[in-house]
Design a protein around this motif. Structure first.
Motif, PDB file in Angstrom:
ATOM      1  N   THR A   9       0.791  -1.133  -0.020  1.00 44.39           N
ATOM      2  CA  THR A   9      -0.184  -0.043  -0.179  1.00 44.39           C
ATOM      3  C   THR A   9       0.931   0.985  -0.001  1.00 44.39           C
ATOM      4  OG1 THR A   9       0.069   0.338   2.135  1.00 44.39           O
ATOM      5  CG2 THR A   9      -1.600  -1.384   1.636  1.00 44.39           C
ATOM      6  N   THR A  10       0.218   2.404   0.197  1.00 39.38           N
ATOM      7  CA  THR A  10       1.112   3.493   0.155  1.00 39.38           C
ATOM      8  C   THR A  10       1.846   3.579   1.582  1.00 39.38           C
ATOM      9  OG1 THR A  10      -1.038   4.467   1.163  1.00 39.38           O
ATOM     10  CG2 THR A  10      -0.629   5.221  -1.205  1.00 39.38           C
ATOM     11  N   ALA A  11       1.599   2.713   2.552  1.00 41.49           N
ATOM     12  CA  ALA A  11       2.585   2.960   3.493  1.00 41.49           C
ATOM     13  C   ALA A  11       3.967   2.743   3.188  1.00 41.49           C
ATOM     14  CB  ALA A  11       1.982   1.784   4.678  1.00 41.49           C
ATOM     15  N   SER A  17      -3.898   3.215  -1.282  1.00 42.36           N
ATOM     16  CA  SER A  17      -4.056   3.573   0.334  1.00 42.36           C
ATOM     17  C   SER A  17      -4.741   2.105   0.613  1.00 42.36           C
ATOM     18  CB  SER A  17      -5.163   4.491   0.549  1.00 42.36           C
ATOM     19  OG  SER A  17      -6.223   4.110   0.005  1.00 42.36           O
ATOM     20  N   PRO A  18      -4.426   1.835   1.961  1.00 38.22           N
ATOM     21  CA  PRO A  18      -4.871   0.547   2.568  1.00 38.22           C
ATOM     22  C   PRO A  18      -6.313   0.376   2.125  1.00 38.22           C
ATOM     23  CG  PRO A  18      -3.382   1.502   4.276  1.00 38.22           C
ATOM     24  CD  PRO A  18      -3.732   2.597   3.101  1.00 38.22           C
ATOM     25  N   GLU A  19      -7.339   1.544   2.417  1.00 37.19           N
ATOM     26  CA  GLU A  19      -8.645   1.375   2.029  1.00 37.19           C
ATOM     27  C   GLU A  19      -9.208   0.970   0.778  1.00 37.19           C
ATOM     28  OE1 GLU A  19      -7.157   3.855   3.958  1.00 37.19           O
ATOM     29  OE2 GLU A  19      -7.927   3.297   5.716  1.00 37.19           O
ATOM     30  N   ALA A  20      -8.307   1.555  -0.142  1.00 35.89           N
ATOM     31  CA  ALA A  20      -8.488   1.317  -1.666  1.00 35.89           C
ATOM     32  C   ALA A  20      -8.123  -0.194  -1.557  1.00 35.89           C
ATOM     33  CB  ALA A  20      -7.859   2.489  -2.397  1.00 35.89           C
ATOM     34  N   ALA A  34      -3.319 -10.692   3.067  1.00 35.72           N
ATOM     35  CA  ALA A  34      -2.236 -10.114   4.126  1.00 35.72           C
ATOM     36  C   ALA A  34      -1.454  -8.806   3.425  1.00 35.72           C
ATOM     37  CB  ALA A  34      -1.158 -11.066   4.332  1.00 35.72           C
ATOM     38  N   ILE A  35      -1.605  -7.773   4.202  1.00 34.94           N
ATOM     39  CA  ILE A  35      -0.855  -6.473   3.491  1.00 34.94           C
ATOM     40  C   ILE A  35       0.497  -6.747   3.984  1.00 34.94           C
ATOM     41  CG2 ILE A  35      -0.807  -3.955   3.743  1.00 34.94           C
ATOM     42  CD1 ILE A  35      -3.868  -3.934   4.012  1.00 34.94           C
ATOM     43  N   THR A  36       1.476  -6.616   3.223  1.00 36.09           N
ATOM     44  CA  THR A  36       2.976  -6.982   3.652  1.00 36.09           C
ATOM     45  C   THR A  36       3.808  -5.812   3.117  1.00 36.09           C
ATOM     46  OG1 THR A  36       3.123  -8.228   1.465  1.00 36.09           O
ATOM     47  CG2 THR A  36       2.453  -9.259   3.455  1.00 36.09           C
ATOM     48  N   ASP A  37       3.717  -4.528   3.719  1.00 33.72           N
ATOM     49  CA  ASP A  37       4.487  -3.317   3.279  1.00 33.72           C
ATOM     50  C   ASP A  37       5.815  -3.583   3.565  1.00 33.72           C
ATOM     51  OD1 ASP A  37       2.848  -1.551   1.761  1.00 33.72           O
ATOM     52  OD2 ASP A  37       1.594  -1.405   3.631  1.00 33.72           O
ATOM     53  N   HIS A  44      -1.747  -1.749   8.655  1.00 33.53           N
ATOM     54  CA  HIS A  44      -2.460  -2.510   9.648  1.00 33.53           C
ATOM     55  C   HIS A  44      -2.928  -1.486  10.877  1.00 33.53           C
ATOM     56  CE1 HIS A  44      -2.021  -6.295   7.796  1.00 33.53           C
ATOM     57  NE2 HIS A  44      -0.915  -5.919   7.538  1.00 33.53           N
ATOM     58  N   GLN A  45      -2.094  -0.681  11.195  1.00 30.90           N
ATOM     59  CA  GLN A  45      -2.421   0.293  12.338  1.00 30.90           C
ATOM     60  C   GLN A  45      -3.568   1.365  12.110  1.00 30.90           C
ATOM     61  OE1 GLN A  45       1.767   1.336  12.987  1.00 30.90           O
ATOM     62  NE2 GLN A  45       2.065  -0.035  14.766  1.00 30.90           N
ATOM     63  N   THR A  46      -3.573   1.660  10.873  1.00 31.50           N
ATOM     64  CA  THR A  46      -4.414   2.723  10.667  1.00 31.50           C
ATOM     65  C   THR A  46      -5.795   2.632  10.024  1.00 31.50           C
ATOM     66  OG1 THR A  46      -3.353   2.977   8.446  1.00 31.50           O
ATOM     67  CG2 THR A  46      -2.594   4.422  10.077  1.00 31.50           C
ATOM     68  N   LEU A  47      -5.668   1.106   9.613  1.00 33.38           N
ATOM     69  CA  LEU A  47      -7.064   0.765   8.713  1.00 33.38           C
ATOM     70  C   LEU A  47      -7.764   0.343   9.872  1.00 33.38           C
ATOM     71  CD1 LEU A  47      -7.735  -0.313   6.009  1.00 33.38           C
ATOM     72  CD2 LEU A  47      -6.918  -2.384   6.452  1.00 33.38           C
TER      73      LEU A  47
END
Ligand code: AMP
Ligand code: MN
Ligand code: MN
Ligand code: MN
Length: 272
Positions: A9-11, A17-20, A34-37, A44-47
């Motif tokens: 994501t953008t992280a 973005s995580p939402e998109a 699994a989001i794996t930035d 994960h912290q902001t979603l």
């Protein structure tokens, strides 16, 4: 069931973005994501996930070095509030910032103007990485595209390939294990190692406590999948799969798309 256990994501260096990303995953009927930035768990912290349509599991892609090779280890299904993981992420972020300064110095020596400020302004809030330098090199006219930027300046063996700041393999695997997660050797075919060397990497990874092997990474050649599946089975590792999605319209890395996993593999998700 569709699993995608590797995406950005953008992280870090993704464009959604995580939402998109979550929205796209739901559209693509992905069941478990699994989001794996790179070296961050910020997505994960902001979603604030409020959907029953998708099972989101924790993830990260940690940068490490092994015998002078830039190796990536994916961590899956760990405790997001683990002190070990929070400290690890901070250490990796510091390494990224220091590395950015070194990369910038090297680029300056090659005649590129203000690379640090340029890459930083592209990265914004994201964890800074080589793709941001690549974009800057395109913007300032040093190269025509990001592929060329990696080929000439940032890729393996080039001046901007700075990896001495990363924690060693054993350390990175230990962080994931300590946080209660499963460590997965990311995109094993991408390191372009000989079979013997890739086997040695697996052995060191297993000794460190690694359990998973990314048999399928995006759309790869069937021969590659077959080879990776064989190695995975031979080393008694759990098979993982993911697109390594960074942005839409990259045919070989579209969210939810990756080569079919051979049936003899033991999937990592059996352990979630
Ligand atoms: P870093 O994490 O800062 O070391 O940057 C590695 C990232 O750069 C990878 O995860 C890819 O997203 C990207 N990358 C690596 N090699 C290439 C390449 N040859 N062309 C375009 N992007 C690349
Ligand atoms: Mn990346
Ligand atoms: Mn990677
Ligand atoms: Mn990745």
């Amino acid at each position: 069931m569709i699993y995608d256990l590797h995406c950005h994501t953008t992280a870090s260096d993704g464009t959604l973005s995580p939402e998109a990303l979550i929205q796209l995953a739901i559209e693509r009927d992905i069941d478990t994501l699994a989001i794996t930035d790179h070296d961050t768990i910020r997505a994960h912290q902001t979603l604030n996930l409020n959907t029953k349509h998708l099972n989101l599991i924790s993830g990260i892609e940690l940068s490490t070095q092994w015998r002078g090779v830039n190796v990536h280890i994916v961590g899956l299904n760990f405790q997001l509030d683990s002190t070990t993981m929070l400290n690890a992420v901070e250490q990796q972020q510091q390494a990224r910032n220091e590395r950015a300064e070194i990369i910038a110095e090297k680029l300056e020596q090659l005649g590129i103007e203000a690379p640090l400020a340029g890459a930083k302004s592209i990265a914004g809030d994201s964890t800074i990485g080589r793709p941001h330098f690549a974009e800057y090199l395109v913007n300032c006219g040093a190269v025509n595209n990001t592929k060329q930027a990696f080929k000439k300046y940032l890729g393996a063996g080039k001046p901007g390939d700075v990896k001495q700041l990363w924690a060693p393999l054993s350390q990175v695997v230990e962080w994931i294990r300590d946080a209660g997660g499963i460590a997965v050797l990311a995109h094993p075919a991408k390191y372009k190692l000989t079979n013997t060397k890739l086997g040695a990497l697996c052995d060191d990874f297993i000794t460190a406590g690694g359990q998973g092997f990314e048999v399928c990474s995006g759309l790869q050649l069937p021969s590659v999948t077959k080879h990776m599946a064989q190695l995975c089975e031979q080393k008694n590792l759990l098979a993982s799969c993911g697109s390594d999605f960074h942005r839409p319209n990259q045919q070989w890395a579209e969210l939810g798309r990756y080569s079919k996993m051979p049936e003899h593999c033991t999937p990592v998700w059996q352990h979630f």
